[in-house]
Design a protein around this motif. Structure first.
Motif, PDB file in Angstrom:
ATOM      1  N   TYR A  83      29.557  14.416 -39.765  1.00  0.00           N
ATOM      2  CA  TYR A  83      29.998  15.680 -40.360  1.00  0.00           C
ATOM      3  C   TYR A  83      29.818  15.646 -41.875  1.00  0.00           C
ATOM      4  O   TYR A  83      29.281  16.582 -42.476  1.00  0.00           O
ATOM      5  N   SER A  86      26.051  15.688 -42.809  1.00  0.00           N
ATOM      6  CA  SER A  86      25.421  16.980 -42.540  1.00  0.00           C
ATOM      7  C   SER A  86      25.823  18.012 -43.589  1.00  0.00           C
ATOM      8  O   SER A  86      25.000  18.821 -44.029  1.00  0.00           O
ATOM      9  N   GLU A  94      19.620  28.091 -46.897  1.00  0.00           N
ATOM     10  CA  GLU A  94      20.743  28.022 -45.966  1.00  0.00           C
ATOM     11  C   GLU A  94      22.038  28.383 -46.682  1.00  0.00           C
ATOM     12  O   GLU A  94      22.342  27.854 -47.746  1.00  0.00           O
ATOM     13  N   ASP A  98      26.132  28.689 -42.736  1.00  0.00           N
ATOM     14  CA  ASP A  98      25.129  28.083 -41.865  1.00  0.00           C
ATOM     15  C   ASP A  98      25.169  26.555 -41.957  1.00  0.00           C
ATOM     16  O   ASP A  98      24.970  25.860 -40.960  1.00  0.00           O
ATOM     17  N   ARG A  99      25.427  26.041 -43.162  1.00  0.00           N
ATOM     18  CA  ARG A  99      25.488  24.589 -43.330  1.00  0.00           C
ATOM     19  C   ARG A  99      26.678  24.002 -42.574  1.00  0.00           C
ATOM     20  O   ARG A  99      26.566  22.963 -41.919  1.00  0.00           O
ATOM     21  N   ARG A 101      28.178  25.373 -40.003  1.00  0.00           N
ATOM     22  CA  ARG A 101      27.895  25.504 -38.572  1.00  0.00           C
ATOM     23  C   ARG A 101      26.944  24.397 -38.119  1.00  0.00           C
ATOM     24  O   ARG A 101      27.139  23.799 -37.052  1.00  0.00           O
ATOM     25  N   ARG A 102      25.919  24.110 -38.916  1.00  0.00           N
ATOM     26  CA  ARG A 102      24.976  23.047 -38.564  1.00  0.00           C
ATOM     27  C   ARG A 102      25.689  21.704 -38.480  1.00  0.00           C
ATOM     28  O   ARG A 102      25.445  20.920 -37.554  1.00  0.00           O
ATOM     29  N   ALA A 103      26.577  21.432 -39.437  1.00  0.00           N
ATOM     30  CA  ALA A 103      27.316  20.170 -39.414  1.00  0.00           C
ATOM     31  C   ALA A 103      28.179  20.068 -38.161  1.00  0.00           C
ATOM     32  O   ALA A 103      28.272  19.000 -37.538  1.00  0.00           O
ATOM     33  N   ARG A 105      27.639  21.597 -35.301  1.00  0.00           N
ATOM     34  CA  ARG A 105      26.755  21.418 -34.147  1.00  0.00           C
ATOM     35  C   ARG A 105      26.230  19.988 -34.083  1.00  0.00           C
ATOM     36  O   ARG A 105      26.030  19.445 -32.991  1.00  0.00           O
ATOM     37  N   ASP A 106      26.012  19.371 -35.238  1.00  0.00           N
ATOM     38  CA  ASP A 106      25.575  17.976 -35.250  1.00  0.00           C
ATOM     39  C   ASP A 106      26.631  17.072 -34.618  1.00  0.00           C
ATOM     40  O   ASP A 106      26.306  16.116 -33.906  1.00  0.00           O
ATOM     41  N   ARG A 109      26.382  17.435 -30.968  1.00  0.00           N
ATOM     42  CA  ARG A 109      25.206  16.721 -30.465  1.00  0.00           C
ATOM     43  C   ARG A 109      25.503  15.235 -30.307  1.00  0.00           C
ATOM     44  O   ARG A 109      25.182  14.625 -29.285  1.00  0.00           O
ATOM     45  N   ASP A 196      28.989  29.093 -32.166  1.00  0.00           N
ATOM     46  CA  ASP A 196      28.247  30.154 -32.844  1.00  0.00           C
ATOM     47  C   ASP A 196      29.074  31.439 -32.912  1.00  0.00           C
ATOM     48  O   ASP A 196      29.070  32.142 -33.931  1.00  0.00           O
TER      49      ASP A 196
END
Length: 211
Positions: A83, A86, A94, A98-99, A101-103, A105-106, A109, A196
């Motif tokens: 976290y 990311s 970005e 969005d950053r 959210r990407r963190a 989602r990472d 994953r 999301d």
């Protein structure tokens, strides 16, 4: 036993027979522990019982997990570092939302890769067992503390500005709500999709944080 929504790709397979055996043993211990926790209670389950169900010794259990609690949280440090890294990674164009959210989602994953035993029973344990709930709350608070200065820097706020901490709390709270929604739906929804949705609702508030 993997929740269909948590795994986004097949995890890398161990390359040596020794690594494969270690992975099988860890998974067997995790499956046995979660089954016993669910059937007879977390506090009532002993390490010896878990080891016996997995056909290994209690000593072997402690080679893989520090404690019963660690069966659920054994990779929490890795998830926190994922976290943090990311969030620190900037992609041109970005937005902060969005950053974040990407963190998030990472983290999902990595959970998919590292939790082959993760399912709805784990979610119930996190809600129902006080020790596990407290550990999860501490991890959420830790992520708020990681996120707050990132938000403050992005919006030009002073580090002590309460808006940054409140915004971080809103983000982590939305993820917590997503976890509960996933659990109450029986684990049939994809966590990434729920995440999301949560960030769609958060975007408007964060975009106007320093108005």
């Amino acid at each position: 036993m993997t929740s269909p929504g948590l795994r986004t790709a097949d995890p890398p397979k161990p390359t040596s027979l020794r690594e494969q055996k270690k992975l099988r043993t860890r998974e067997a211990l995790a499956r046995a522990a979660i089954r016993l926790f669910s059937e007879q209670g977390y506090d009532e389950t002993t390490v010896e019982e878990i080891a016996s169900q997995a056909n290994v010794s209690a000593r072997t259990f402690f080679r893989y997990f520090k404690s019963k609690e660690d069966v659920i949280f054994f990779d929490s440090d890795e998830l926190t570092e994922t976290y943090r890294e990311s969030l620190a990674t900037r992609i041109p164009g970005e937005t902060l939302v969005d950053r974040v959210r990407r963190a998030s989602r990472d983290v999902l994953r990595v959970m998919g890769y590292e939790h082959p035993h993760y399912d709805v029973r784990v979610g119930r344990l996190l809600l129902e067992v006080p020790a596990l709930s407290a550990r999860m709350a501490a991890l959420d608070a830790q992520r708020e503390d990681i996120l707050a200065p990132v938000i403050a820097e992005e919006y030009g706020l002073a580090p002590e500005d309460p808006r940054a901490q409140l915004a971080a709390g809103a983000v982590v709270g939305s993820i917590r709500a997503m976890r509960r929604r996933w659990l109450y739906a029986g684990g049939v929804d994809r966590p990434a999709d729920l995440l999301d949705e949560a960030f769609m609702l958060l975007r408007r508030g964060l975009d106007h944080l320093n108005d």
